[in-house]
Scaffold this motif. Structure first.
Motif, PDB file in Angstrom:
ATOM      1  N   CYS A 166      -6.856   0.798   4.292  1.00  0.00           N
ATOM      2  CA  CYS A 166      -7.112   2.235   4.219  1.00  0.00           C
ATOM      3  C   CYS A 166      -7.655   2.680   2.859  1.00  0.00           C
ATOM      4  CB  CYS A 166      -5.863   3.027   4.595  1.00  0.00           C
ATOM      5  SG  CYS A 166      -4.521   2.841   3.431  1.00  0.00           S
ATOM      6  N   ASN A 194       0.625   3.765   1.707  1.00  0.00           N
ATOM      7  CA  ASN A 194       0.820   4.232   3.088  1.00  0.00           C
ATOM      8  C   ASN A 194       1.610   3.233   3.937  1.00  0.00           C
ATOM      9  OD1 ASN A 194      -0.667   6.516   2.537  1.00  0.00           O
ATOM     10  ND2 ASN A 194      -2.609   5.492   3.035  1.00  0.00           N
ATOM     11  N   CYS A 236       0.849  -1.177   0.000  1.00  0.00           N
ATOM     12  CA  CYS A 236       0.000   0.000   0.000  1.00  0.00           C
ATOM     13  C   CYS A 236       0.893   1.239   0.000  1.00  0.00           C
ATOM     14  CB  CYS A 236      -0.856  -0.039   1.254  1.00  0.00           C
ATOM     15  SG  CYS A 236      -1.645   1.508   1.634  1.00  0.00           S
ATOM     16  N   SER A 276      -6.401   2.925   0.076  1.00  0.00           N
ATOM     17  CA  SER A 276      -5.508   3.693  -0.802  1.00  0.00           C
ATOM     18  C   SER A 276      -5.039   2.828  -1.970  1.00  0.00           C
ATOM     19  CB  SER A 276      -4.286   4.189  -0.041  1.00  0.00           C
ATOM     20  OG  SER A 276      -4.654   4.697   1.194  1.00  0.00           O
ATOM     21  N   ASP A 328       0.938   0.327   5.069  1.00  0.00           N
ATOM     22  CA  ASP A 328       0.314  -0.396   6.173  1.00  0.00           C
ATOM     23  C   ASP A 328      -0.173  -1.784   5.767  1.00  0.00           C
ATOM     24  OD1 ASP A 328      -1.713   0.359   4.563  1.00  0.00           O
ATOM     25  OD2 ASP A 328      -2.937   1.343   6.094  1.00  0.00           O
ATOM     26  N   CYS A 348      -6.241  -0.923  -1.081  1.00  0.00           N
ATOM     27  CA  CYS A 348      -5.779  -1.443   0.197  1.00  0.00           C
ATOM     28  C   CYS A 348      -6.964  -1.862   1.072  1.00  0.00           C
ATOM     29  CB  CYS A 348      -4.952  -0.382   0.911  1.00  0.00           C
ATOM     30  SG  CYS A 348      -4.428  -0.874   2.551  1.00  0.00           S
TER      31      CYS A 348
HETATM   32 ZN   LIG Z   1      -3.202   0.962   3.231  1.00  0.00          ZN
END
Ligand SMILES: [Zn+2]
Lengths: 100, 376
Positions: free
Chosen positions: A82, A55, A53, A84, A57, A79
Motif C-alpha cells: 500500500c 496499516n 506496515c 505506506s 497489511d 510498504c
Molecule cells: Zn501496507
C-alpha cells in the motif's frame, strides 16, 4: 593349596584392598579433572528485526542491524502493498546452544 | 576362581606382618577420625581448591566482559577505555541511608539514588565526545554499571574466601562452595548483558516499555520528568496516558515520579493506573507467561514504587498490575521470542483491562516499567 583348575594364580586380601584403593583413587581423580574441565555451553544469539506496515497489511523479518530500535520508521523503503510507511514492530532474539 | 588366602593361616608369614600393619593403619584412621580434625582439614583443602578454581573462572568472565566493553568504548572515541572502566568500577558506591530512624527514609534514599544517577551521567558525559547521541550515552552508563557490578561481586567473594581461610572459618568456605555455582550463573548472565546494551537490542526487562510502545509505536514522546516520557493517545473513546522511560537508550527512567506528576496535573481525574513490568518467574513456570493482579508492578529499591502507591491511594485510583514472567537471566539478556509473545499477550490483557474496567471518556494511565533499551 587347592586349585580347581580354572585360573592358576593366588591373590591375598591386601592386594585386593590395595588394587581397589588405587582404582577408586584413579576414578575420583578422573572425576575431579572432568568436573573442572566442563566448559560452559556456548550460546549463539541471532537477533531479528520485524518490520511492519503502519496499516498492518505487510510484515517481514530480517537480521538485526545496529541502529535498529522498536518504533523506528524505515526511511528509504515503503510498504510493497500500500506504499505506506514501514516501522520496526519488534526486535527479538533466538538463542541457540552450541556444544563445543 | 580366585582363591583368597587369609592371613590367619599359619603358612603365610609375610601376610601376618602385613595384617598387623594394616590393622594399625585402620586404627590410626579411626583415631584420627574421632579425635582429630584431620579429615575436616582435608575436606577444607578440597573446598579451598574448588573455590579458587571458581574464582579464577569468575575472573576470566569479568575480563571477557571488560574487554568486550573496552572495544565498545574505544569505538565511541574513548582513548583509554581500560582506565575508564577501572576508575568507574572501583569508585562508585552508594551508602544506604540510616534505617533505624525510618522518618523520611524513602525521601533520603530517593535523593541518594538521584545524586548517584546524576554523578554517573556526568561521568559518562565527561568521558564521551559530544558527537555521541543520548541513547548511546545511556547505554554506555549501563555497560559501565555492569562492569562495576561484576567487579563488586568478585571483590566480595574474594574477601569472603580470604577471610574464611585466614581465620579457619570452615563454615564460610563451605557456604561459598555451595552458593558459588548459583552466583556464577547470575554473573554469567550479567556478562552476557553487555552485548544487547552495546548494540541497543531489547532485553527481557524491556517487556514493559515494549507493551506501552505497542499502543503508540511512532507517536511523539513528551518529556515529563528526567529520562521519562509520556504519550497521549485515544483508545476506544478513552484517553490513555502512556508512561515509559525515554528510549531507545538503556534507562529505566523515573516512572513513579512521572505518574505522580501526571495524576497531579489531571487533578486526580484518572480511572485506572495500569503498570506493566517483567517479573521473575518461579522455577518450573514458563517464560513469557502473563499474570494479572493488583498493585504497583515495579521492582525499584522503593522510591518509585511508593510514589505510585501514594498517588493511587491519595486519589483513590484502582491500581492494576500486569506482569510478564521470565528468569533472572532472561531479564537482563536479549529478549527471546517467548518473551515477545508474552509482550503481545500482555498488550491484549492491558487492552482488556481498559475496556472492562473503565468507561468511554475516562482517563487511564498505562506505565511500562523496565529498561527501555532498543524501544522508542
Ligand atoms: Zn501496507
Amino acid at each position: 593349596m587347592v586349585n580347581d583348575g580354572f585360573i592358576g594364580f593366588q591373590i591375598d586380601i591386601f592386594t585386593i584392598t590395595l588394587i581397589m584403593l588405587l582404582i577408586l583413587f584413579a576414578i575420583s581423580t578422573i572425576l575431579n579433572v572432568m568436573q573442572q574441565r566442563t566448559k560452559p555451553v556456548r550460546e549463539k544469539v541471532n537477533t531479528y528485526t520485524v518490520i511492519s506496515c503502519v496499516n498492518n497489511d505487510h510484515e517481514e523479518r530480517r537480521e538485526f542491524v545496529p541502529g535498529d530500535y522498536v518504533g523506528k520508521v524505515i526511511a528509504n523503503k515503503s510498504c510493497p502493498k500500500c506504499e505506506s510507511e514501514l516501522y520496526i514492530k519488534t526486535i527479538y532474539s533466538e538463542k541457540i546452544r552450541e556444544k563445543p | 576362581m580366585v582363591e583368597l588366602q587369609f592371613p590367619q593361616t599359619p603358612q603365610a608369614g609375610t601376610s601376618t606382618e602385613l595384617f598387623i600393619l594394616f590393622w594399625i593403619i585402620i586404627n590410626l584412621i579411626w583415631f584420627a577420625m574421632i579425635f582429630t580434625d584431620l579429615f575436616d582439614r582435608i575436606r577444607v583443602s578440597r573446598w579451598d581448591r574448588v573455590i579458587r578454581s571458581r574464582l579464577a573462572q569468575i575472573e576470566v568472565m569479568i575480563n571477557e566482559a571488560k574487554s568486550n566493553s573496552e572495544g565498545y568504548l574505544k569505538d565511541l572515541g574513548i582513548n583509554d577505555p581500560a582506565n575508564v572502566i577501572r576508575n568507574f568500577s572501583s569508585n562508585f558506591f552508594l551508602i544506604e541511608p540510616v534505617s533505624i530512624e525510618p522518618t523520611d527514609i524513602i525521601k533520603r534514599l530517593g535523593h541518594l539514588i538521584r545524586i548517584r544517577d546524576e554523578r554517573i551521567r556526568s561521568f559518562v558525559d565527561s568521558i564521551l565526545p559530544s558527537t555521541v547521541d543520548k541513547a548511546r550515552r545511556f547505554n554506555v552508563a549501563v555497560v559501565l554499571e555492569i562492569n562495576w557490578a561484576l567487579n563488586t561481586v568478585f571483590r566480595i567473594l574474594r574477601h569472603l574466601y580470604l577471610f574464611g581461610k585466614k581465620h579457619n572459618y570452615w563454615m564460610l568456605l563451605m557456604q561459598l562452595v555451595m552458593i558459588l555455582p548459583i552466583i556464577m550463573k547470575e554473573l554469567e548472565a550479567l556478562k552476557k548483558a553487555v552485548d544487547p546494551f552495546k548494540l541497543g537490542i531489547p532485553i527481557g526487562d524491556s517487556a514493559g516499555p515494549m507493551v506501552v510502545s505497542m499502543f503508540a509505536p511512532r507517536d511523539k514522546r513528551i518529556p515529563i520528568v528526567e529520562e521519562t516520557v509520556y504519550i497521549e493517545k485515544e483508545f476506544e473513546g478513552r484517553k490513555i496516558y502512556l508512561v515509559k522511560a525515554e528510549g531507545p537508550g538503556g534507562t529505566v527512567g523515573r516512572p513513579g515520579e512521572a505518574i505522580e506528576k501526571l495524576v497531579e496535573s489531571l487533578n486526580c481525574d484518572v480511572s485506572a493506573i495500569i503498570t506493566v513490568d517483567a517479573a521473575l518467574k518461579l522455577e518450573g513456570e514458563k517464560s513469557g507467561e502473563v499474570a494479572y493482579g493488583v498493585g504497583a508492578a515495579i521492582g525499584d529499591p522503593g522510591p518509585e514504587k511508593i510514589s505510585i502507591e501514594r498517588t493511587a491511594a491519595k486519589c483513590g485510583v484502582p491500581l492494576h498490575a500486569v506482569v510478564i514472567k521470565m528468569s533472572s537471566e532472561e531479564a537482563i539478556t536479549h529478549m527471546t521470542k517467548e518473551i515477545y509473545d508474552g509482550v503481545a499477550k500482555a498488550y491484549d490483557v492491558v487492552k482488556d483491562i481498559i475496556t472492562r474496567s473503565t468507561k468511554p471518556g475516562d482517563k487511564v494511565i498505562v506505565a511500562g516499567i523496565g529498561n527501555t533499551v532498543g524501544v522508542y
